[in-house]
Design a protein around this motif. Structure first.
Motif, PDB file in Angstrom:
ATOM      1  N   VAL A  83     -21.308 -91.126  54.619  1.00  0.00           N
ATOM      2  CA  VAL A  83     -21.860 -92.067  52.582  1.00  0.00           C
ATOM      3  C   VAL A  83     -22.605 -93.418  53.055  1.00  0.00           C
ATOM      4  CG1 VAL A  83     -20.737 -93.458  51.139  1.00  0.00           C
ATOM      5  CG2 VAL A  83     -19.587 -91.514  51.461  1.00  0.00           C
ATOM      6  N   THR A  84     -23.830 -93.542  52.469  1.00  0.00           N
ATOM      7  CA  THR A  84     -24.833 -94.643  52.690  1.00  0.00           C
ATOM      8  C   THR A  84     -24.477 -95.379  51.523  1.00  0.00           C
ATOM      9  OG1 THR A  84     -25.843 -92.361  53.747  1.00  0.00           O
ATOM     10  CG2 THR A  84     -27.401 -94.575  53.297  1.00  0.00           C
ATOM     11  N   THR A  85     -24.867 -96.990  52.337  1.00  0.00           N
ATOM     12  CA  THR A  85     -25.265 -97.401  50.687  1.00  0.00           C
ATOM     13  C   THR A  85     -25.958 -98.470  50.848  1.00  0.00           C
ATOM     14  OG1 THR A  85     -23.037 -97.979  50.600  1.00  0.00           O
ATOM     15  CG2 THR A  85     -23.982-100.079  49.753  1.00  0.00           C
ATOM     16  N   MET A  86     -27.433 -98.626  49.713  1.00  0.00           N
ATOM     17  CA  MET A  86     -28.246 -99.188  50.356  1.00  0.00           C
ATOM     18  C   MET A  86     -28.821-100.492  49.534  1.00  0.00           C
ATOM     19  SD  MET A  86     -30.874 -97.030  51.840  1.00  0.00           S
ATOM     20  CE  MET A  86     -30.669 -96.029  53.377  1.00  0.00           C
ATOM     21  N   LEU A  87     -29.670-101.811  49.691  1.00  0.00           N
ATOM     22  CA  LEU A  87     -30.094-102.365  49.326  1.00  0.00           C
ATOM     23  C   LEU A  87     -31.614-101.865  48.637  1.00  0.00           C
ATOM     24  CD1 LEU A  87     -29.932-105.213  47.322  1.00  0.00           C
ATOM     25  CD2 LEU A  87     -30.873-106.327  49.223  1.00  0.00           C
ATOM     26  N   ILE A  88     -31.924-101.496  47.922  1.00  0.00           N
ATOM     27  CA  ILE A  88     -33.503-100.918  47.314  1.00  0.00           C
ATOM     28  C   ILE A  88     -34.574-101.577  46.616  1.00  0.00           C
ATOM     29  CG2 ILE A  88     -32.400 -98.854  47.756  1.00  0.00           C
ATOM     30  CD1 ILE A  88     -32.756 -98.627  44.499  1.00  0.00           C
ATOM     31  N   GLY A  89     -35.470-101.991  47.186  1.00  0.00           N
ATOM     32  CA  GLY A  89     -36.763-102.442  46.787  1.00  0.00           C
ATOM     33  C   GLY A  89     -37.294-101.558  45.746  1.00  0.00           C
ATOM     34  N   LYS A  90     -38.029-101.246  44.508  1.00  0.00           N
ATOM     35  CA  LYS A  90     -38.664-100.367  43.812  1.00  0.00           C
ATOM     36  C   LYS A  90     -40.320-101.318  43.296  1.00  0.00           C
ATOM     37  CE  LYS A  90     -35.488 -97.596  41.704  1.00  0.00           C
ATOM     38  NZ  LYS A  90     -34.652 -96.953  40.822  1.00  0.00           N
ATOM     39  N   VAL A  91     -41.305-100.489  43.918  1.00  0.00           N
ATOM     40  CA  VAL A  91     -42.672-100.831  42.660  1.00  0.00           C
ATOM     41  C   VAL A  91     -42.920 -99.913  42.123  1.00  0.00           C
ATOM     42  CG1 VAL A  91     -44.877-101.888  43.764  1.00  0.00           C
ATOM     43  CG2 VAL A  91     -42.876-102.232  45.065  1.00  0.00           C
ATOM     44  N   ASN A  92     -43.549-100.029  40.334  1.00  0.00           N
ATOM     45  CA  ASN A  92     -44.216 -99.086  39.824  1.00  0.00           C
ATOM     46  C   ASN A  92     -45.610 -99.016  40.270  1.00  0.00           C
ATOM     47  OD1 ASN A  92     -45.295 -98.263  37.609  1.00  0.00           O
ATOM     48  ND2 ASN A  92     -43.314 -98.069  36.647  1.00  0.00           N
ATOM     49  N   PHE A  93     -46.342 -98.303  40.646  1.00  0.00           N
ATOM     50  CA  PHE A  93     -47.457 -98.085  41.061  1.00  0.00           C
ATOM     51  C   PHE A  93     -48.386 -98.141  39.724  1.00  0.00           C
ATOM     52  CE2 PHE A  93     -46.218 -96.477  45.235  1.00  0.00           C
ATOM     53  CZ  PHE A  93     -46.208 -97.815  45.785  1.00  0.00           C
ATOM     54  N   SER A  94     -47.913 -97.348  38.692  1.00  0.00           N
ATOM     55  CA  SER A  94     -48.258 -97.319  37.986  1.00  0.00           C
ATOM     56  C   SER A  94     -48.970 -98.037  36.804  1.00  0.00           C
ATOM     57  CB  SER A  94     -48.120 -96.182  36.872  1.00  0.00           C
ATOM     58  OG  SER A  94     -48.040 -94.290  37.446  1.00  0.00           O
ATOM     59  N   ASN A  95     -47.877 -99.063  37.227  1.00  0.00           N
ATOM     60  CA  ASN A  95     -48.175-100.284  36.277  1.00  0.00           C
ATOM     61  C   ASN A  95     -48.569-101.128  36.818  1.00  0.00           C
ATOM     62  OD1 ASN A  95     -46.720 -99.739  34.100  1.00  0.00           O
ATOM     63  ND2 ASN A  95     -44.815-100.692  34.602  1.00  0.00           N
ATOM     64  N   TRP A  96     -48.918-101.895  38.491  1.00  0.00           N
ATOM     65  CA  TRP A  96     -49.702-102.361  39.149  1.00  0.00           C
ATOM     66  C   TRP A  96     -50.924-101.938  39.149  1.00  0.00           C
ATOM     67  CZ3 TRP A  96     -48.313-103.027  45.120  1.00  0.00           C
ATOM     68  CH2 TRP A  96     -48.767-104.014  45.300  1.00  0.00           C
ATOM     69  N   PHE A  97     -51.445-100.913  39.231  1.00  0.00           N
ATOM     70  CA  PHE A  97     -53.314-100.275  39.304  1.00  0.00           C
ATOM     71  C   PHE A  97     -53.577-100.508  37.972  1.00  0.00           C
ATOM     72  CE2 PHE A  97     -51.247 -99.194  43.592  1.00  0.00           C
ATOM     73  CZ  PHE A  97     -51.773-100.198  44.225  1.00  0.00           C
ATOM     74  N   CYS A  98     -52.839-100.169  36.927  1.00  0.00           N
ATOM     75  CA  CYS A  98     -53.439 -99.259  35.815  1.00  0.00           C
ATOM     76  C   CYS A  98     -52.982-100.543  34.623  1.00  0.00           C
ATOM     77  CB  CYS A  98     -52.824 -98.052  35.421  1.00  0.00           C
ATOM     78  SG  CYS A  98     -53.235 -96.838  36.715  1.00  0.00           S
ATOM     79  N   GLY A  99     -51.705-101.158  35.074  1.00  0.00           N
ATOM     80  CA  GLY A  99     -52.109-102.220  34.006  1.00  0.00           C
ATOM     81  C   GLY A  99     -50.873-101.744  32.782  1.00  0.00           C
ATOM     82  N   TYR A 100     -50.048-102.419  32.610  1.00  0.00           N
ATOM     83  CA  TYR A 100     -48.775-102.760  31.436  1.00  0.00           C
ATOM     84  C   TYR A 100     -48.970-102.633  30.212  1.00  0.00           C
ATOM     85  CZ  TYR A 100     -43.846-102.188  30.068  1.00  0.00           C
ATOM     86  OH  TYR A 100     -42.673-102.130  29.121  1.00  0.00           O
ATOM     87  N   ASN A 101     -49.331-101.875  29.183  1.00  0.00           N
ATOM     88  CA  ASN A 101     -49.427-102.190  27.896  1.00  0.00           C
ATOM     89  C   ASN A 101     -48.110-102.406  27.337  1.00  0.00           C
ATOM     90  OD1 ASN A 101     -52.000-100.854  29.204  1.00  0.00           O
ATOM     91  ND2 ASN A 101     -51.629 -98.721  28.527  1.00  0.00           N
ATOM     92  N   GLY A 102     -46.869-102.465  27.947  1.00  0.00           N
ATOM     93  CA  GLY A 102     -46.360-102.708  26.509  1.00  0.00           C
ATOM     94  C   GLY A 102     -45.413-102.323  26.249  1.00  0.00           C
ATOM     95  N   LYS A 103     -45.646-100.700  26.938  1.00  0.00           N
ATOM     96  CA  LYS A 103     -44.303 -99.809  26.780  1.00  0.00           C
ATOM     97  C   LYS A 103     -44.901 -98.596  27.813  1.00  0.00           C
ATOM     98  CE  LYS A 103     -42.740 -96.987  23.006  1.00  0.00           C
ATOM     99  NZ  LYS A 103     -42.899 -95.570  21.645  1.00  0.00           N
TER     100      LYS A 103
END
Length: 378
Positions: A83-103
């Motif tokens: 059994v593995t338990t982890m604290l994870i971090g996520k980075v959304n590359f699509s929103n980072w490099f292409c910008g977030y359009n509100g949806k």
């Protein structure tokens, strides 16, 4: 990674609405297979399943907790042997490099990194010595999530999740950790994620439109002016409606008013005044339209303390003598009672009597009256 997260937080802080702690949470389940990275990869694949709880801090960065269970990955006799338990971090590359359009987009690429704790089911000492496996160790993971955001509300996400997971056991136990490809496995899983509804009514971040304070102040001032103008128009309309109601009431009073005969006799030795109060057929109650005729008598008697009034009641010819006699008496008494009770005229200044059928007026209907005659004495 921390530098990247700081940059993302700074860039995204002004782009979306502020949100509450309970906003932008999601829960997901996933399953698939794991295989040793070296030593015949994919030949000794085993099953794995997991559960994930994530909180997105911005459209780019999120963190969460991930727990997974491996099946038959060691020589243990239990079905779930690690059994593995982890604290994870996520980075959304699509929103980072292409910008977030509100949806959220239909397709997005997300990076994942985690650190946690790996626990193995107990195995024999011989197996542990041979395979170098420990009952517990630090664990780490790096991977990509290929996300497909579905539905008009974007509440559901289906994702493909390739990753590499490391057992960080070193030669000297937990104090000597290391990334060793020989102590790693390749993961290929797929999952379903549900994004909970936020306080903004959506299942995702919504963008904030930048504004100019001067423009906002000008709009507020204009709104206040419009409200004041609307209030003035409402008041003017209310005044007109009240005036219309008063005019309508006056018109109704005029329509309902019965013919009134007023006679004033003025001689050198005597002054007298009469006021006629009319009644409806068969009735002895005074209509509102006849109140001015009664009030006229009351006003005169208040202004002339020595004056007295004689009230004589009459009926029209219809009906029996008994009925007409009773109506004539009741009509005279009704005027007397109103003068006493409503206008507080002393009872000893008022006399009232019925006269039966009257013939003072040419129209028979006009004789349903009480005639009040003022007597001022000599």
């Amino acid at each position: 990674m921390l530098v990247a997260v700081a940059a993302v937080l700074t860039a995204s802080a002004q782009a979306v609405e502020s949100h509450k702690f309970l906003d932008n949470w999601s829960v997901g389940v996933y399953g698939g297979a794991v295989s040793p990275t070296t030593q015949n990869p994919f030949k000794h694949s085993r099953g794995v399943a997991g559960l994930e709880l994530t909180k997105n801090l911005t459209p780019v960065f999120g963190w969460g907790i991930q727990a997974s269970a491996g099946f038959n990955t060691t020589g243990a006799k239990t079905a779930v042997d690690n059994v593995t338990t982890m604290l994870i971090g996520k980075v959304n590359f699509s929103n980072w490099f292409c910008g977030y359009n509100g949806k959220p987009r239909f397709f997005e690429v997300e990076g994942l990194a985690g650190i946690g704790y790996n626990h193995y089911a107990a195995v024999s000492d011989e197996y542990a010595i041979t395979n170098g496996a420990a009952c517990s160790s630090l664990a780490s993971k790096f991977g990509l999530n290929f996300n497909f955001n579905l539905g008009e509300k974007k509440a559901w996400t289906i994702s493909l999740r390739p990753a590499i997971a490391y057992d960080l056991e070193g030669g000297e136990g937990l104090t000597d950790v290391q990334y060793n490809v020989n102590n790693s496995v390749l993961e290929l899983t797929a999952g379903v994620v549900y994004h909970f509804k936020n306080s903004n009514g959506e299942h995702y971040f919504t963008k904030v439109r930048p504004y100019d304070q001067a423009e906002v102040d000008a709009l507020n001032a204009k709104i206040n002016d419009l409200r004041a103008a609307a209030a003035e128009k409402d008041k003017a309309l209310a005044d007109k409606e009240a005036e219309l109601r008063r005019t309508q009431q006056m018109l109704n009073d005029c329509r309902n008013q019965k013919p009134v005969v007023e006679r004033v006799v003025d001689t050198k030795t005597e002054k007298s005044m009469e006021s006629v109060v009319t009644f409806r057929q068969g009735k002895s109650t005074i209509d509102n339209s006849q109140l001015p005729n009664v009030e006229r008598i009351a006003t005169y008697m208040r202004n002339h303390a020595d004056a007295k009034v004689v009230i004589k009641g009459y009926a029209s010819p219809e009906g029996s003598i008994e009925v007409n006699t009773r109506l004539a008496n009741e009509r005279a008494a009704a005027v007397r009672t109103m003068l006493i009770n409503k206008y507080k005229i002393s009872a000893d200044r008022i006399s009232a009597e019925g006269q039966g059928v009257g013939n003072m007026f040419s129209e028979p209907d006009w004789n349903r009256v009480s005639i009040c005659t003022i007597d001022e004495g000599k």
